[in-house]
Design an enzyme around this catalytic site. Structure first.
Site, PDB file in Angstrom:
ATOM      1  N   TRP A 229       0.841  -1.205   0.000  1.00 30.09           N
ATOM      2  CA  TRP A 229       0.000   0.000   0.000  1.00 30.09           C
ATOM      3  C   TRP A 229       0.880   1.260   0.000  1.00 30.09           C
ATOM      4  O   TRP A 229       0.534   2.271  -0.598  1.00 30.09           O
ATOM      5  CB  TRP A 229      -0.914  -0.007   1.241  1.00 30.09           C
ATOM      6  CG  TRP A 229      -1.719   1.236   1.414  1.00 30.09           C
ATOM      7  CD1 TRP A 229      -2.964   1.480   0.930  1.00 30.09           C
ATOM      8  CD2 TRP A 229      -1.335   2.433   2.118  1.00 30.09           C
ATOM      9  NE1 TRP A 229      -3.392   2.733   1.284  1.00 30.09           N
ATOM     10  CE2 TRP A 229      -2.411   3.348   2.008  1.00 30.09           C
ATOM     11  CE3 TRP A 229      -0.203   2.832   2.830  1.00 30.09           C
ATOM     12  CZ2 TRP A 229      -2.385   4.618   2.588  1.00 30.09           C
ATOM     13  CZ3 TRP A 229      -0.178   4.099   3.392  1.00 30.09           C
ATOM     14  CH2 TRP A 229      -1.249   4.967   3.275  1.00 30.09           C
ATOM     15  N   HIS A 230       2.043   1.153   0.682  1.00 26.91           N
ATOM     16  CA  HIS A 230       2.883   2.344   0.810  1.00 26.91           C
ATOM     17  C   HIS A 230       3.505   2.770  -0.513  1.00 26.91           C
ATOM     18  O   HIS A 230       3.811   3.936  -0.704  1.00 26.91           O
ATOM     19  CB  HIS A 230       3.986   2.117   1.851  1.00 26.91           C
ATOM     20  CG  HIS A 230       3.470   2.219   3.248  1.00 26.91           C
ATOM     21  ND1 HIS A 230       2.817   1.178   3.874  1.00 26.91           N
ATOM     22  CD2 HIS A 230       3.468   3.245   4.136  1.00 26.91           C
ATOM     23  CE1 HIS A 230       2.461   1.557   5.086  1.00 26.91           C
ATOM     24  NE2 HIS A 230       2.839   2.808   5.267  1.00 26.91           N
ATOM     25  N   GLY A 231       3.732   1.838  -1.405  1.00 22.96           N
ATOM     26  CA  GLY A 231       4.329   2.245  -2.665  1.00 22.96           C
ATOM     27  C   GLY A 231       4.592   1.059  -3.562  1.00 22.96           C
ATOM     28  O   GLY A 231       4.658  -0.089  -3.094  1.00 22.96           O
TER      29      GLY A 231
ATOM     30  N   PHE B   2       2.375   8.533  -0.952  1.00 22.25           N
ATOM     31  CA  PHE B   2       1.699   7.242  -0.852  1.00 22.25           C
ATOM     32  C   PHE B   2       0.220   7.388  -1.173  1.00 22.25           C
ATOM     33  O   PHE B   2      -0.534   6.486  -1.092  1.00 22.25           O
ATOM     34  CB  PHE B   2       1.877   6.639   0.542  1.00 22.25           C
ATOM     35  CG  PHE B   2       3.336   6.515   0.934  1.00 22.25           C
ATOM     36  CD1 PHE B   2       4.288   6.196  -0.022  1.00 22.25           C
ATOM     37  CD2 PHE B   2       3.752   6.741   2.218  1.00 22.25           C
ATOM     38  CE1 PHE B   2       5.638   6.095   0.323  1.00 22.25           C
ATOM     39  CE2 PHE B   2       5.097   6.636   2.577  1.00 22.25           C
ATOM     40  CZ  PHE B   2       6.035   6.316   1.625  1.00 22.25           C
TER      41      PHE B   2
END
Lengths: 339, 472
Positions: free
Chosen positions: B319-321, B472
């Protein structure tokens, strides 16, 4: 908004007022600590009085002694391309380089004004400036301190140019806040002390900056340190009148110094030269016409077959082993200018 | 618009002034307009995506009520469109690159697809928030709203739009549906929280961030320099992200809204589970409620539970990247959590409080190294560095950088240790705003505000860095 007690509103006002009033104490602290070291800025339009670094007399005196015939001015784009000693050897002319990494056009103007024209360099016949894309007309604003070493106590022409380029829609608010709270002045004496506090000596800080974080210790990045031109700023006719470029041309003309402007090729792609927008192409056509009409020499490295991607290190910098060959090609290609 | 700009200050003053002159419904309309202006300030097309997300989820939730027999279809429409949007803008390039790389290893050369799309700021936050609304409606935890404006205000509410906290429909939507009153006591406490947030961002996070950026730009940093840089990044990411939350919470309070606290002194955590109860709480609980529990949670045996934890953390990392280091970071924390469970059993001897806090901080820093270093080859090299193979200058430089970051972060440590031992700290105080005016408390708040503004003016980093979580 009803049912609110007077005490609550007063307490809110007290907190907001304190946020605005208490920082005025910085003035008193400044007066006690940094009062004597403060000078009026040579850019009064954008700066309040502050301590400044002295003019670089040593560099000026070294230039006077050397009395070069040609000077290369620019940032690292010039530095990684031209070796002045080698260029002197192959061209038979005495050449000196005035390089300053990350320097803006205003810096180059002040170098020309104070290190060349105002420094009694009667030997100088030509000055070569290396630049990228629209740098000559759009990269105007700078923080004062970077110019200290090449600026005199008053720079009214440059200040006028800066006055035309206010710092965004709130520039007057910024300026008023600077004048009222004098925080630039506080920063000038506080920041070096803070940076020194955890270090046993200044030598360690110098070693950290010059050895640990030296340029050759960095990872090679494909990204350039100067962003690509913004399409909105590629209206040459609208930008040039507000830029430092006319000052450079007028100064050189009045001092009988020939100018050469070399546009460097930015990092190419594996397939060839970097893509160039229609806006930039149009801008460069106008720039070329403008400069040549004023007697300056103009050359564009774009599409040079000697500068494929393999010749580049990081960003727009050529590899170090390209410096001598580039200098040699430069001497041949621009022999007429160096004559 | 970014919080630490005069543009935002003017925007905030104008909207707050107009807001309290309007009735509730008009207030919500104003908030939607203001939020879209805020979001589209730099890139005018971003609000189009926001509007599309809102429309789909509004109609999906309505569809579940109007045609209950097709509830599942509406739910999948919502999830599909949200994840599709996120997938296209955030993961398409990553997917293409990895397919091409995998194809190349078996000699299958895929045609080169070059699609570089700009990632709209905050898309991961508002798609998750909007999606939670339709999931909650599907589960019967929240009714589908008939007012499009209320739903649009919920999805786009600008104080937390770009970097959270991710609010739930069950918590935030009812606040849009009730009358709100201006509370000067809460506004006063919020002003302090906003200034504290600005101080954390501009003085602590940005100064630490400059050092972290310099260290992570080095080709071959020595052991002590590298770990000083990791420490700098640990301070930067916490100060930066919690600053955004504090400013968002403080600003929201001025409009009469309560946003949840996203951080509870995470570097005071005594173990991995405790850390995740304190770090990015809104995202952790989102993954717990919408990924971990639907996977089966802890209900299907130990091995399945361990698998569910790992899946949840790997997805959370992604999800962060769109980069493998984030997946690795998620996996690392999943493993830590599982090990933490083993170690917390009564049969295992565990050290006492402060040592556990220090130990967890070191483990967290190792995680931040994985998070920050996007080149896996470099990461491997960093993890192999030995403290014995260093030069005297490397050791001195590392210590100097470490102390420099420590110096800038002193207020953060004081704030958190104070909150841990004495509580509540600045962030928690706005949840306990007292209606009665106590002047000694007001005087302290006023002095703190003045001092922090002076510190921001004089100590803010010369290099302005974006909020990390904008990416993000």
């Amino acid at each position: 908004v009803s049912g609110v007690s007077r005490g609550q509103v007063l307490s809110l006002c007290a907190v907001v007022a304190a946020a605005a009033v208490l920082p005025l104490g910085l003035r008193a602290v400044n007066a006690a600590i940094a009062g004597a070291a403060v000078h009026a800025s040579y850019l009064p339009t954008i700066e309040t009085p502050r301590p400044r670094q002295p003019f670089d007399d040593a560099a000026a005196s070294a230039l006077r002694e050397a009395q070069p015939e040609f000077l290369i001015i620019g940032d690292s784009m010039a530095g990684v391309r031209i070796d002045p000693r080698h260029l002197s050897r192959v061209s038979g002319r005495s050449v000196a380089g005035l390089y300053q990494q990350g320097s803006p056009v205003a810096f180059w103007y002040l170098q020309l004004k104070n290190m060349v024209v105002g420094n009694g360099l009667t030997s100088v016949r030509g000055v070569v400036l290396f630049f990228r894309d629209d740098q000559l007309t759009t990269q105007v604003h700078v923080n004062g301190p970077i110019l200290d070493r090449v600026a005199r106590d008053q720079e009214p022409e440059l200040d006028r140019v800066f006055a035309a380029h206010r710092l965004g829609r709130f520039s007057d608010v910024h300026r008023a806040a600077r004048a009222v709270y004098q925080f630039d002045l506080t920063r000038a004496w506080l920041e070096p002390r803070l940076l020194r506090a955890p270090a046993p000596s200044q030598q360690l800080i110098d070693a950290v900056n010059n050895e640990i974080f030296a340029l050759d210790k960095l990872r090679p990045f494909a990204a350039a340190d100067l962003p690509h031109a913004e399409e909105a700023l590629l209206d040459f006719d609208a930008q040039v009148g507000r830029s430092v470029l006319p000052l450079i041309l007028e100064l050189a003309d009045a001092s009988n110094i020939r100018l050469a402007f070399i546009r460097v090729q930015r990092r190419p792609t594996p397939a060839g030269p970097p893509p160039q927008t229609e806006g930039l192409t149009k801008y460069l056509d106008r720039l070329r016409a403008y400069l040549t009409a004023r007697g300056a020499y103009y050359h564009d490295d774009y599409g040079d077959p000697h500068q494929p991607l393999a010749a580049y290190a990081d960003g727009d910098h050529l590899r170090s082993d390209q410096r001598l060959p580039y200098s040699e090609r430069f001497a041949k290609q621009h022999a007429a200018f160096l004559r | 618009v970014i919080f630490h700009s005069l543009d935002f200050f003017a925007f905030f003053i104008a909207t707050v002034a107009a807001y309290w002159l309007l009735p509730r419904r008009a207030q919500n309309v104003l908030l939607v307009i203001a939020s879209y202006v805020f979001y589209g300030w730099v890139h005018a097309w971003w609000p189009v995506l926001l509007c599309a997300t809102t429309c789909v989820d509004y109609w999906a939730a309505r569809g579940m009520t109007i045609a209950p027999h097709r509830r599942k279809l509406w739910l999948w429409l919502s999830i599909g469109s949200n994840l599709g949007l996120l997938g296209f803008y955030k993961y398409f390039g990553f997917f293409v690159e990895n397919v091409a790389a995998a194809g190349a290893t078996i000699g299958w050369n895929t045609p080169e697809i070059a699609l570089r799309v700009m990632l709209p700021a905050g898309i991961s936050f508002y798609t998750f928030q909007s999606m939670s609304y339709t999931i909650d409606v599907y589960r019967g935890h929240a009714p589908a709203r008939t007012s499009f404006i209320d739903v649009a205000a919920f999805v786009s509410f600008f104080p937390h739009l770009v970097a959270g906290p991710i609010m739930r429909a069950t918590n935030l939507l009812p606040q849009f549906e009730q009358e709100r009153r201006f509370d000067p006591a809460a506004a006063r406490d919020s002003a302090l929280l906003v200034i504290w947030g600005l101080f954390k961002k501009l003085v602590i996070a940005d100064n630490a961030g400059v050092i972290a950026n310099k260290v992570f730009a080095l080709q071959s940093p020595e052991f002590f320099v590298l770990w000083a840089g990791v420490f700098a990044f640990a301070i930067q990411i916490y100060a930066d992200f919690s600053a955004y939350t504090d400013i968002a919470r403080g600003v929201a309070k001025w409009y009469g809204f309560d946003l949840i606290s996203n951080f509870e002194r995470p570097y005071m955590a005594t173990g991995p589970a405790d850390f995740w109860r304190r770090w990015n709480i809104s995202l952790s609980t989102w993954f717990r409620d919408y990924v971990y529990i639907p996977l089966g949670g802890s209900r299907r045996g130990r091995w399945r539970e361990a698998g569910n934890i790992m899946i949840t953390f790997l997805v959370s990392g992604l999800w962060h990247g769109a980069s493998w280091n984030y997946v690795l970071w998620g996996g690392y924390h999943g493993v830590l959590l599982l090990l933490g469970r083993v170690c917390s059993s009564p049969r295992v001897l565990t050290p006492s409080g402060p040592i556990r806090v220090a130990g967890m901080f070191v483990l967290t820093c190792i995680g931040w190294l994985i998070f920050r270093e996007t080149e896996l080859a470099q990461l491997q090299r960093h993890l192999m560095l030995s403290p014995w193979e260093t030069t005297p200058l490397g050791r001195s430089a590392g210590l100097y950088l470490f102390l420099l970051v420590g110096m800038y972060s002193i207020p953060l440590w004081i704030h958190d240790i104070w909150g841990e031992l004495r509580g509540p700290n600045l962030s928690e105080a706005i949840d306990h705003a007292e209606p009665a005016v106590r002047w000694p408390r007001v005087a302290t708040q006023a002095a703190l505000c003045g001092l922090m503004v002076a510190a921001i003016l004089t100590l803010r980093s010369q290099t302005a860095l974006d909020f990390i979580y904008f990416a993000f």
